[in-house]
Scaffold this active site. Structure first.
Site, PDB file in Angstrom:
ATOM      1  N   ASP A  63      29.788   0.318  48.626  1.00 25.21           N
ATOM      2  CA  ASP A  63      29.008   1.043  49.623  1.00 25.21           C
ATOM      3  C   ASP A  63      28.365   2.215  48.898  1.00 25.21           C
ATOM      4  O   ASP A  63      29.021   3.230  48.625  1.00 25.21           O
ATOM      5  CB  ASP A  63      29.916   1.524  50.753  1.00 25.21           C
ATOM      6  CG  ASP A  63      29.175   2.317  51.818  1.00 25.21           C
ATOM      7  OD1 ASP A  63      27.973   2.606  51.615  1.00 25.21           O
ATOM      8  OD2 ASP A  63      29.791   2.670  52.830  1.00 25.21           O
ATOM      9  N   ILE A  64      27.084   2.076  48.541  1.00 26.03           N
ATOM     10  CA  ILE A  64      26.458   3.079  47.685  1.00 26.03           C
ATOM     11  C   ILE A  64      26.240   4.411  48.392  1.00 26.03           C
ATOM     12  O   ILE A  64      25.873   5.400  47.749  1.00 26.03           O
ATOM     13  CB  ILE A  64      25.123   2.570  47.097  1.00 26.03           C
ATOM     14  CG1 ILE A  64      24.139   2.193  48.205  1.00 26.03           C
ATOM     15  CG2 ILE A  64      25.368   1.402  46.168  1.00 26.03           C
ATOM     16  CD1 ILE A  64      22.772   1.817  47.677  1.00 26.03           C
ATOM     17  N   TYR A 159      13.876   7.398  56.157  1.00 22.12           N
ATOM     18  CA  TYR A 159      13.630   6.401  55.108  1.00 22.12           C
ATOM     19  C   TYR A 159      12.576   6.928  54.136  1.00 22.12           C
ATOM     20  O   TYR A 159      12.702   6.766  52.921  1.00 22.12           O
ATOM     21  CB  TYR A 159      13.192   5.085  55.741  1.00 22.12           C
ATOM     22  CG  TYR A 159      13.049   3.941  54.766  1.00 22.12           C
ATOM     23  CD1 TYR A 159      14.166   3.351  54.188  1.00 22.12           C
ATOM     24  CD2 TYR A 159      11.790   3.459  54.420  1.00 22.12           C
ATOM     25  CE1 TYR A 159      14.037   2.291  53.290  1.00 22.12           C
ATOM     26  CE2 TYR A 159      11.646   2.405  53.531  1.00 22.12           C
ATOM     27  CZ  TYR A 159      12.773   1.830  52.970  1.00 22.12           C
ATOM     28  OH  TYR A 159      12.643   0.771  52.075  1.00 22.12           O
ATOM     29  N   ALA A 161      12.134  10.010  53.461  1.00 24.09           N
ATOM     30  CA  ALA A 161      12.820  11.032  52.673  1.00 24.09           C
ATOM     31  C   ALA A 161      13.631  10.411  51.543  1.00 24.09           C
ATOM     32  O   ALA A 161      13.628  10.898  50.407  1.00 24.09           O
ATOM     33  CB  ALA A 161      13.719  11.871  53.579  1.00 24.09           C
ATOM     34  N   ALA A 162      14.328   9.328  51.858  1.00 27.44           N
ATOM     35  CA  ALA A 162      15.149   8.662  50.849  1.00 27.44           C
ATOM     36  C   ALA A 162      14.289   8.125  49.713  1.00 27.44           C
ATOM     37  O   ALA A 162      14.628   8.259  48.529  1.00 27.44           O
ATOM     38  CB  ALA A 162      15.952   7.538  51.497  1.00 27.44           C
TER      39      ALA A 162
END
Length: 242
Positions: A63-64, A159, A161-162
């Site tokens: 789970d990153i 999303y 932002a990521a």
């Protein structure tokens, strides 16, 4: 292209682009270590790789978005190999919805943590193994939403932002690792047709200028970049949108 003798780590390989790239890498002779959030998905992809090409493959859960899980994953990789030749940061949670008020706080945190923090931590903890390779590459599957002033997607602002964070990370890491001979390559594809490399249409899909970008072409770009001579540092791939 021949990847025999090279060890690849691909995150988010339980399905979609990560899985497709892992299967293709196996066909080219790579040893492939794949991760997915669920162990069953990771093991299933690894089994598909071995059944398809006979390549050595193993699936590991990661789970990153969870720093402890990333550390455990990196330790498991280190227990299996003395080097990583190619790291592909593909795993990331997608969140739909243009309204910032859409999605709950937990989904927003998970989206940013998996796409941004996950990419940084995976690369950080595997960096010693990348440095142990004579020819290491880090490939970050970003997105066209990571491009400056790209407002075309209906993705959630989290999303965006990521992916913006991934883009900035890729850019600075490319400059800072170049003196060590480690290449950092970012891809910024727009929406594209996902396809199954084990399906009947993989080799016959239409790929003309009138067609939507395909997973075949996205994975071709990755394989092209890592196959270049070591004096060729391709920093990024940008795709013209239809």
């Amino acid at each position: 292209m021949d990847l025999t003798g090279r060890t690849m780590v691909i995150t988010g390989a339980g399905r979609g682009t990560g899985r497709a790239l892992a299967i293709r890498a196996g066909r080219l002779g790579a040893r492939v270590l794949v991760s997915a959030r669920g162990p069953e998905a990771a093991r299933r992809t690894a089994a598909e790789i071995t059944a398809d090409s006979g390549a050595e493959a193993e699936g590991l859960a990661c789970d990153i978005s969870d720093p402890a899980a990333v550390r455990e994953f990196a330790a498991e990789v280190a227990a299996r190999t003395d080097r990583v030749d190619v790291l592909v940061n593909n795993g990331a949670r997608y969140l739909h919805g243009a309204d910032l008020l859409g999605g709950d706080d937990e989904a927003i945190v998970d989206t940013i943590a998996s796409g941004a923090t996950g990419t940084v931590l995976i690369t950080r903890h595997l960096l010693p193994l990348l440095r142990a390779s004579a020819a290491a590459d880090v490939v970050n599957l970003v997105s066209s939403v990571g491009e400056l002033r790209n407002h075309r997607s209906a993705s959630h602002p989290a999303y965006y932002a990521a992916k913006a964070a991934q883009s900035g990370f890729s850019d600075v890491l490319s400059a800072r690792l170049r003196p060590e001979g480690i290449r950092v390559i970012a891809l910024y594809p727009p929406d594209f047709d996902d396809a199954d490399p084990l399906g009947p249409d993989w080799d016959t899909a239409s790929r003309t200028a009138d067609d939507v970008l395909t997973a075949q072409s996205v994975t071709d770009c990755v394989l092209f970049a890592i196959g270049q001579p070591r004096d060729c540092f391709i920093r990024s791939f940008y795709f013209e949108q239809r």
